[in-house]
Scaffold this active site. Sequence first.
Site, PDB file in Angstrom:
ATOM      1  N   ASP A 138      47.958  -7.163  35.889  1.00  0.00           N
ATOM      2  CA  ASP A 138      48.061  -6.386  34.661  1.00  0.00           C
ATOM      3  C   ASP A 138      49.320  -5.533  34.761  1.00  0.00           C
ATOM      4  OD1 ASP A 138      47.830  -4.611  32.515  1.00  0.00           O
ATOM      5  OD2 ASP A 138      45.771  -4.024  32.986  1.00  0.00           O
ATOM      6  N   SER A 153      39.935  -1.775  28.718  1.00  0.00           N
ATOM      7  CA  SER A 153      41.182  -1.499  27.984  1.00  0.00           C
ATOM      8  C   SER A 153      41.060  -0.164  27.242  1.00  0.00           C
ATOM      9  CB  SER A 153      41.486  -2.693  27.072  1.00  0.00           C
ATOM     10  OG  SER A 153      42.494  -2.417  26.147  1.00  0.00           O
TER      11      SER A 153
END
Lengths: 344, 540
Positions: free
Chosen positions: A288, A190
Amino acid sequence: MAGSNEVNLNESKRVVPLNTWVLISNFKLAYNLLRRSDGTFNRELAEYLERKVPANTFPVDGVVSFDHVDRSTGLLNRIYQMAPANHAQWGIVNLEKPLSTTEIVPVIIFFHGGSFTHSSANSAIYDTFCRRLVNTCKAAVVSVDYRRSPEHRYPCAYDDGWAALKWVKSRTWLQSGKDSKVYVYLAGDSSGGNIAHHVAVRAAEAEVEVLGNILLHPMFGGQMRTESEVKLDGKYFVTIQDRDWYWRAFLPEGEDRDHPACNPFGPRDKGIEGLKFPKSLVVVAGLDLMQDWQLAYVEGLKNSGQEVKLIFLKEATIGFYFLPNNKHFYCLMEEISNFVNPDC
Amino acid sequence: MEPYGNSGGVSSSASSSSSSSAASITKPHEMDGYLAEAGYMVRSSDLRHVAQRLERLENVMVNSPNDLAHFASDAVIYNPSDLASWVDSLLSASDLSISDLDFPGVIINNHHTALPTADTWAEIPPISAAPPQNHHQVTAVMEEDSGIRLVQLLVTCAESVQRGDLALAGSIIETMRALLTRVNTDCGIGKVAGYFIDALSRRVFTPQSVGSDGGSAHQNELLYHYFYEACPYLKFAHFTANQAILEAFHGHDCVHVIDFNLMHGLQWPALIQALALRPGGPPLLRLTGIGPPSPDGRDSLREIGLRLAELARSVNVRFAFRGVAASRLEDVKPWMLQVSPKEAVAVNSIMQLHRLLGSDSNRNSPIEMMLGWIRNLNPKIVTVVEQEADHNKAGFLERFTEALYYYSNMFDSLEACGAMQPDKTLAEMYIQREICNVVCCEGLARVERHEPLSKWRTRLELAGFSPLHLGSNAFKQASMLLTLFSAEGYRVEEKEGCLTLGWHSRPLIAASAWQVMPLPEATATATNPLGIVNHSANHV
């Protein structure tokens, strides 16, 4: 329209094991409580809720760890290594001898995720993940803290990452191989992946050698709304709304998401063509909502003549690597191991 | 209900990788191993239930987003590792408008029961903190200079002492003293090493001087005062214990605090003031302070009691003080405390219980006896603060190494607070006495037998106590306290309902609160939590 106000709970339940669902949903809901609509963040409650663990110079799962705190910044680096075979060496921190004088032992600098705002190097989920990295890759791992937003915006996290890289490279006890140098890889998930990229750029510009970058669903974005964002908004734990909040908290005030920190290879980035940039391993989770930006990043690397390998895990959601209860986790570990041990 | 996915044919209780310690097939009543590694305690059999509650909570949060900020700042959360109860507590808070509801084990409190502080402040600056976990931890914050050589020598010397090779130990001590002259001894490893070299030197060269108390009780009281001022550990202890005691005394008109070590009574003015400001008015407060007898005929306990009585009078709190002089805590007997059945009792032990762990050939350690009679007092709360360290290991080398790391962190933290001289040196002398006791003494003379929270937890649970969780409220206030009284680098952490204060990632002092566990054979109900079978209308 599928927006953040609709609660699409059904999809995520179908694709992850129950305990993973509980873990990531818990994070999601807790994080919702912590972000305020005026852009401030309830840091105290965040720290209270964060589950953290201490380092341990006695082996946990075959891995030992100890902490180093930089006196001037108060930032923590946690160093993980394979436990020494000799029991007498347990409980003692070795800062004199190199990792090896004969073999190469990769040192992975790991930047934890949390969208620039959450988590720490000593968060339980990241401590566990780093131990698994050590075991799989037979590497040393240095997990580093960086100043987080909204209290500290761009470029603080990158400055801290750069300082961490320089620190690691100058540790004699992290050296290995016959030519006694520190074999460094940068890794992160991330926001940590985003930091790894930008630190690697800085390293390349300063001709500091980084052997490879490992980016686990790295946090990139842009002003435009991509197809994956629209299609997957709110369906697999993440919403466009929360992504926007974190960018607003990290980027300089008044900036938009085409800022080069958020959108490398975007309209405002100067690019990395011609730079001696490390090879990259980029892992994208197929569920995602930010995958289009991550795929664009991979394209950007290719177009700049840089070496990159893409691992696209079609049925993976964010955070799939926190619990080793799915095939994506094992796939990931094998890929990372091969990446940092290229001759094995 | 929707079945949860088994992505890739791998279920949630699938076989683990070879390196993971999580159970491969978890039995339903066991904790889910992977979640435990992430810091969350959920029974496998509860997973589905927790998931449903999470879904419900999400629905609620989506439908009333304005209430989110309200929950976050006002709700008091206990034990976030217990996912089931934390989710339930949020759900309850959201289901109702402001109200106090008691759930067994989970309490929602929409008010601040705050202790009054010197100043009010509008903004709370962000403070980071972290909760610890494992047993058997040795965490080091190391400097990389010839300090490392000193540490190696210290450890080798301790090892020689353990083996009984005092000649070798002695020569290493000489080497270390020589090395000390080349190292900065004003701070860092040089300073700590100096104290440990002194302690080893005493043990090896002048063992006959060891075993004396290391100074009079009076001197110790003085040094304690400097330690109290120079760093936040004792303030944190008092503050946290008082907060818990205040909450435990809620609704009681007659309360009795038993302080196992009165010292200067520094803990109590704040509690007296908080009780004075309590909505509904203060209770009658009795304080029993235990302390060593004064050598010179003065009744120092009584003097402190008088000062506290003055203060109580000035804020209109009915107050009575009683001093109990005892040179050892185990000499105190329950009848000396004169506890009345009508009062709510709080037993407060700040760094005292570990002193009861010593034993020798003549007697067992008195800890079980003491915990037994404490339990029989039927206290509403027992507040326990202890050093978070394992300094009671039988093996000298292990104890020594553990102490070296612990006190290194403690000295580092002291450094950061920037106390002036001579105060700082006097505070260090207080710490140095502990070090000497840990390193030089054995048997009954060794009273600094610190044990970590995990061991105290076991001990107290065996003795019939169950934890009373210190909540996010206490955490927030401890963090606020830190900004006033300390420096960057101190961390308050929450773990399983207890709070620790430490230096960076190393907890150094742990505060916990306990209540008496209901007797198993009786029936416990919400109004009769001790399960006392009593047919009269009143309950204790």
